[in-house]
Scaffold this motif. Structure first.
Motif, PDB file in Angstrom:
ATOM      1  N   LEU A 371      70.223  46.497  65.855  1.00 31.77           N
ATOM      2  CA  LEU A 371      69.529  45.225  65.713  1.00 31.77           C
ATOM      3  C   LEU A 371      68.158  45.287  66.371  1.00 31.77           C
ATOM      4  O   LEU A 371      67.184  44.718  65.872  1.00 31.77           O
ATOM      5  CB  LEU A 371      70.367  44.103  66.328  1.00 31.77           C
ATOM      6  N   GLY A 372      68.090  46.023  67.479  1.00 30.53           N
ATOM      7  CA  GLY A 372      66.807  46.176  68.164  1.00 30.53           C
ATOM      8  C   GLY A 372      65.772  46.881  67.313  1.00 30.53           C
ATOM      9  O   GLY A 372      64.610  46.464  67.256  1.00 30.53           O
ATOM     10  N   PHE A 373      66.165  47.951  66.634  1.00 25.86           N
ATOM     11  CA  PHE A 373      65.218  48.645  65.760  1.00 25.86           C
ATOM     12  C   PHE A 373      64.706  47.715  64.660  1.00 25.86           C
ATOM     13  O   PHE A 373      63.520  47.734  64.317  1.00 25.86           O
ATOM     14  CB  PHE A 373      65.890  49.877  65.136  1.00 25.86           C
ATOM     15  N   ILE A 374      65.593  46.906  64.127  1.00 25.00           N
ATOM     16  CA  ILE A 374      65.210  46.015  63.023  1.00 25.00           C
ATOM     17  C   ILE A 374      64.259  44.923  63.512  1.00 25.00           C
ATOM     18  O   ILE A 374      63.246  44.620  62.862  1.00 25.00           O
ATOM     19  CB  ILE A 374      66.473  45.406  62.394  1.00 25.00           C
ATOM     20  N   LEU A 375      64.554  44.324  64.674  1.00 30.63           N
ATOM     21  CA  LEU A 375      63.758  43.194  65.166  1.00 30.63           C
ATOM     22  C   LEU A 375      62.453  43.634  65.825  1.00 30.63           C
ATOM     23  O   LEU A 375      61.411  43.002  65.628  1.00 30.63           O
ATOM     24  CB  LEU A 375      64.596  42.374  66.156  1.00 30.63           C
ATOM     25  N   ILE A 376      62.502  44.710  66.623  1.00 26.65           N
ATOM     26  CA  ILE A 376      61.292  45.169  67.308  1.00 26.65           C
ATOM     27  C   ILE A 376      60.249  45.634  66.299  1.00 26.65           C
ATOM     28  O   ILE A 376      59.043  45.528  66.530  1.00 26.65           O
ATOM     29  CB  ILE A 376      61.628  46.287  68.310  1.00 26.65           C
ATOM     30  N   GLY A 385      55.892  44.678  59.182  1.00 24.35           N
ATOM     31  CA  GLY A 385      57.068  45.401  59.662  1.00 24.35           C
ATOM     32  C   GLY A 385      58.256  45.329  58.733  1.00 24.35           C
ATOM     33  O   GLY A 385      59.196  46.130  58.842  1.00 24.35           O
ATOM     34  N   ILE A 386      58.223  44.385  57.780  1.00 25.46           N
ATOM     35  CA  ILE A 386      59.313  44.269  56.815  1.00 25.46           C
ATOM     36  C   ILE A 386      59.439  45.537  55.975  1.00 25.46           C
ATOM     37  O   ILE A 386      60.516  45.856  55.459  1.00 25.46           O
ATOM     38  CB  ILE A 386      59.085  43.033  55.903  1.00 25.46           C
ATOM     39  N   LEU A 387      58.328  46.284  55.854  1.00 20.65           N
ATOM     40  CA  LEU A 387      58.354  47.547  55.101  1.00 20.65           C
ATOM     41  C   LEU A 387      59.311  48.550  55.724  1.00 20.65           C
ATOM     42  O   LEU A 387      59.898  49.390  55.020  1.00 20.65           O
ATOM     43  CB  LEU A 387      56.944  48.154  55.055  1.00 20.65           C
ATOM     44  N   LEU A 390      63.542  46.401  56.516  1.00 18.80           N
ATOM     45  CA  LEU A 390      64.554  46.334  55.459  1.00 18.80           C
ATOM     46  C   LEU A 390      65.284  47.670  55.258  1.00 18.80           C
ATOM     47  O   LEU A 390      66.517  47.702  55.230  1.00 18.80           O
ATOM     48  CB  LEU A 390      63.915  45.862  54.154  1.00 18.80           C
ATOM     49  N   PRO A 391      64.554  48.795  55.099  1.00 17.88           N
ATOM     50  CA  PRO A 391      65.300  50.062  54.957  1.00 17.88           C
ATOM     51  C   PRO A 391      66.070  50.443  56.218  1.00 17.88           C
ATOM     52  O   PRO A 391      67.115  51.082  56.127  1.00 17.88           O
ATOM     53  CB  PRO A 391      64.202  51.084  54.627  1.00 17.88           C
ATOM     54  N   LEU A 392      65.565  50.047  57.403  1.00 19.68           N
ATOM     55  CA  LEU A 392      66.318  50.300  58.627  1.00 19.68           C
ATOM     56  C   LEU A 392      67.638  49.536  58.621  1.00 19.68           C
ATOM     57  O   LEU A 392      68.666  50.040  59.095  1.00 19.68           O
ATOM     58  CB  LEU A 392      65.495  49.901  59.856  1.00 19.68           C
ATOM     59  N   THR A 393      67.606  48.328  58.095  1.00 22.36           N
ATOM     60  CA  THR A 393      68.839  47.548  57.976  1.00 22.36           C
ATOM     61  C   THR A 393      69.838  48.249  57.071  1.00 22.36           C
ATOM     62  O   THR A 393      71.028  48.378  57.408  1.00 22.36           O
ATOM     63  CB  THR A 393      68.521  46.148  57.418  1.00 22.36           C
ATOM     64  N   LEU A 394      69.366  48.730  55.928  1.00 23.92           N
ATOM     65  CA  LEU A 394      70.243  49.441  55.000  1.00 23.92           C
ATOM     66  C   LEU A 394      70.746  50.746  55.611  1.00 23.92           C
ATOM     67  O   LEU A 394      71.907  51.119  55.440  1.00 23.92           O
ATOM     68  CB  LEU A 394      69.493  49.718  53.690  1.00 23.92           C
ATOM     69  N   PHE A 395      69.869  51.438  56.363  1.00 28.82           N
ATOM     70  CA  PHE A 395      70.259  52.675  57.035  1.00 28.82           C
ATOM     71  C   PHE A 395      71.382  52.411  58.033  1.00 28.82           C
ATOM     72  O   PHE A 395      72.370  53.157  58.105  1.00 28.82           O
ATOM     73  CB  PHE A 395      69.051  53.277  57.746  1.00 28.82           C
ATOM     74  N   PHE A 477      67.248  53.470  74.456  1.00 31.45           N
ATOM     75  CA  PHE A 477      65.854  53.021  74.562  1.00 31.45           C
ATOM     76  C   PHE A 477      65.644  51.683  73.868  1.00 31.45           C
ATOM     77  O   PHE A 477      65.077  50.747  74.442  1.00 31.45           O
ATOM     78  CB  PHE A 477      64.920  54.070  73.955  1.00 31.45           C
ATOM     79  N   VAL A 478      66.083  51.575  72.623  1.00 29.52           N
ATOM     80  CA  VAL A 478      65.785  50.352  71.869  1.00 29.52           C
ATOM     81  C   VAL A 478      66.659  49.190  72.348  1.00 29.52           C
ATOM     82  O   VAL A 478      66.245  48.027  72.269  1.00 29.52           O
ATOM     83  CB  VAL A 478      65.960  50.591  70.362  1.00 29.52           C
ATOM     84  N   THR A 479      67.850  49.478  72.875  1.00 34.60           N
ATOM     85  CA  THR A 479      68.662  48.414  73.468  1.00 34.60           C
ATOM     86  C   THR A 479      67.969  47.842  74.696  1.00 34.60           C
ATOM     87  O   THR A 479      67.927  46.614  74.886  1.00 34.60           O
ATOM     88  CB  THR A 479      70.055  48.946  73.849  1.00 34.60           C
TER      89      THR A 479
END
Length: 697
Positions: A371-376, A385-387, A390-395, A477-479
């Motif tokens: 969730l951190g990768f998606i929001l940050i 950042g939506i570019l 979105l693929p990070l969410t699917l990943f 890190f991202v957490t």
């Protein structure tokens, strides 16, 4: 008086800095002590001379050779007989490190043996890597952020399992080298003075060289640096630090090519080593040099620098994909995560992790981290950042939730979605770099690096759970980033709230309130929910996730102890492949196959012509071809082999002396009849270059 006052002020300033340095050092040292203590918690349960991983015996065996002879031979003639193991195709730095660290330690503490060094080296390596990461994050984001990320990583069961005392494998060593390579390179990019940039560039280049002669998979760590440089390349208007990058490449590309035959004429697992480790940095260097040349010759291109960079990148990526497509048939046997060979399928650590695996080893961290990768991403790049978001969410969905989703829509469709996610993440990063109009901030560059780390190791872990040790760094890190972002947002809104008094604002400054919020959020993350929080499983991971092999009082351990005492060191024992290195070390005998999986085809042949053979002559021909003098079978009367039945006098039972037919472990001495002939077909390796040299084509 003025000079006196200035001197006093200067002294107080120096004293304050010293106190701060001591406090920082003490806190970081306490974190490392905690990480070390957790990882040695189960060492007393390991019998003397044993390890909790099978590969540990291989590195211990090689370290013994280095300690005795100063170097490894070209071929190890104690295993994979009659050919021996070609050590020119392996990357053996870890074995040398074990041997020479022991020499240094033994000079200071004579009672410390090589076994003790091998036992504790994974813990030491993990703590060194953790310390380097925390120091870097401290200078980049502050002490509290560094401690948050470090504490999460230090206590994650997924980061503990393969870095405990007794594991003995090189995973923690490779993680240490990977962390050092990345953080030193990032440090070089952030230094302003030429001398410091040069120092950190050389340091990173040398560390990459060490990683390159340590592990075939080190190119994944290298790819993190390549992604960072590629992002800088596309987003920059002018060529910057090309000379330093060229110097960094020269530190490891020519040296690795000269240092190991695996980079010059590799086969098997090393067949594409040069292509994945040496070629990418050279290609990026060529791209940067070509862009610099084009901009200097064509004035019109100077107004479209980023577009020129993007076009060059896409062109070279297309060429790389073309190479992969033309070589795809060879990857099935040389790339571990996608291998479909029976040997690889038998390795449980190379199977895809299920959802419960993530819950058990990472608690809520893999959820919060994803969730951190998606929001940050949205925080750093705003709407653009939506570019990437979105693929990070699917990943994330197709990686961590692969098992339940594959049951829902099938594995082929799940793999297709995962492929779309990977392509989308790559294109998203390229487009974000291309759209960049301002100078890259330190925060952005670090986030790009850890995003690349997350994607690279996440993609590999999706198909082979043994790589989950490496993904923990990015998740921690991202957490920590998300925790600090949430804490800062909440504390700011609380201080501005109309329900808060002026006295509250005066008593609780921004820093104090923010720190308190971080502590509360971190505590909740690590301790809640009770059944899934990773803190409760940290000691379980250190004590029970990995058990000693073959164990303290097991039948296999007793058999190996008997062989060590009764059989000469010239004995060649044929046994199941996972016992190979254990037999070398614990039994002191030679072997024909082992878990190194150097010649997977031989393991298949052993299974076919020994365990599944239909006649004694077939078994004897195979074993004689491999110069075996003894045969060891483990297991209670397996249905797949007739060897547990009534055999001729050719197979002489020698262990155990009593109740041989009822024993779990049986050892026979083989007396070959004169009419048993060797057969070249039993030596086929599956490698055309080797088979041709042996006349087996």
């Amino acid at each position: 008086m003025s000079d006196t006052g200035n001197n006093v002020t200067l002294l107080f300033g120096i004293a304050h800095k010293d106190v701060k340095s001591i406090r920082v050092s003490a806190l970081l040292a306490s974190l490392l002590v905690l990480a070390f203590w957790i990882r040695i918690h189960g060492v007393n349960a390991i019998p003397d001379g044993q390890f909790t991983g099978t590969d540990a015996y291989l590195y211990y065996w090689q370290a013994q050779i280095v300690s005795e002879h100063g170097q490894l031979p070209d071929r190890d003639m104690h295993r994979w007989l009659p050919l021996g193991r070609d050590l020119g195709q392996t990357l053996n730095l870890y074995s040398y490190v074990l041997a020479y660290v022991h020499k240094v330690v033994a000079w200071l503490f004579p009672n410390i043996t090589l076994y003790h060094v091998c036992l504790y080296m994974p813990v030491v390596c993990f703590c060194i890597g953790l310390g380097a990461l925390c120091l870097y994050l401290y200078h980049a984001h502050g002490l509290m952020f560094s401690l948050t990320a470090g504490l999460i990583l230090a206590t994650l069961p997924g980061s503990i399992e393969r870095s405990t005392a007794g594991f003995g494998d090189r995973d923690a060593f490779c993680l240490m080298i990977g962390v050092l390579a990345v953080v030193t390179y990032l440090t070089s990019l952030q230094r302003e003075t030429p001398r410091k940039r040069l120092f950190w560039t050389l340091a990173s280049g040398f560390i990459v060289f060490l990683g390159g002669i340590s592990w075939e998979g080190f190119g994944v760590f290298l790819s993190v640096i390549i992604v960072v440089e590629l992002y800088r390349f596309i987003s920059s208007e002018t060529e910057d630090r090309l000379g330093l990058y060229a110097l960094w490449v020269c530190c490891f590309v020519p040296t690795l090519y000269l240092a190991s035959p695996a980079y010059r004429n590799g086969y098997g697992f090393a067949e594409h080593l040069a292509a994945f480790v040496l070629i990418p940095p050279l290609v990026l260097l060529a791209m940067r040099a070509l862009r610099s040349l084009l901009l200097s010759k064509i004035d019109r291109l100077r107004q479209h620098t980023r577009t020129t960079s993007l076009v060059l990148t896409l062109a070279f990526v297309t060429l790389a994909l073309g190479y992969v497509w033309t070589q795809q048939n060879t990857f099935a046997d040389t790339t571990v995560p996608i291998s479909d060979t029976p040997v690889m399928q038998a390795m449980t650590e190379l199977r895809a992790p299920h959802f419960g695996y993530w819950v058990a080893r990472y608690g809520t961290v893999f959820i919060v981290g994803s969730l951190g990768f998606i929001l940050i991403t949205l925080t750093i790049w705003k709407k653009k950042g939506i570019l990437l978001s979105l693929p990070l969410t699917l990943f994330t969905i197709t990686s961590f939730f692969r098992e339940p989703l594959d049951k829902l829509w099938g594995e082929p469709l799940g793999n297709a979605f995962f492929g779309v996610a990977i392509i989308g993440c790559a294109l998203g990063l390229l487009l974000l770099a291309w759209c960049r109009k301002h100078k890259i901030s330190t925060t952005e560059l670090i986030f790009v690096a850890f995003t690349a780390w997350f994607l690279a190791w996440g993609a590999l872990t999706r198909d082979a759970k043994r790589y989950d040790l490496f993904i923990g760094v990015a998740l921690a890190f991202v957490t920590a980033t998300l925790i600090h972002f949430a804490a800062q947002t909440f504390s700011q809104k609380l201080r501005k709230s109309v329900y808060v008094t002026d006295k509250f604002r005066q008593d609780f400054k921004s820093v104090v309130l923010n720190t308190g919020c971080v502590v509360i959020l971190l505590t909740c993350l690590m301790c809640l929910p009770i059944n899934h929080a990773h803190t409760y499983r940290s000691f379980y991971a250190a004590k029970k996730m990995r058990r000693a092999k073959p164990g303290g009082n097991t039948n296999v351990a007793k058999a190996m102890h008997w062989m060590k005492a009764e059989l000469p060191d010239t004995t060649v024992v044929a046994a199941n492949w996972n016992y190979g290195s254990q037999l070398n070390v614990l039994a002191g005998v030679k072997t024909i196959i082992d878990q190194d999986t150097y010649l997977q085809h031989w393991i298949h042949l052993y299974d076919q012509h020994v365990l599944k053979a239909t006649s004694e002559r077939e078994v004897l021909a195979f074993l004689k071809t491999h110069t075996a003098t003894h045969l060891m079978l483990v297991g209670y009367k397996p249905a797949i082999t007739f060897l547990r039945g009534q055999l001729s006098d050719t197979f002489v039972p020698i262990y155990p002396k009593d109740n041989f037919t009822e024993a779990m472990v049986n050892i026979w001495e083989i007396h070959y009849p004169p009419d048993i002939q060797t057969a070249p077909k039993y030596l086929k390796t599956g490698f055309p270059e080797i088979d041709e040299g042996l006349g087996l084509q």
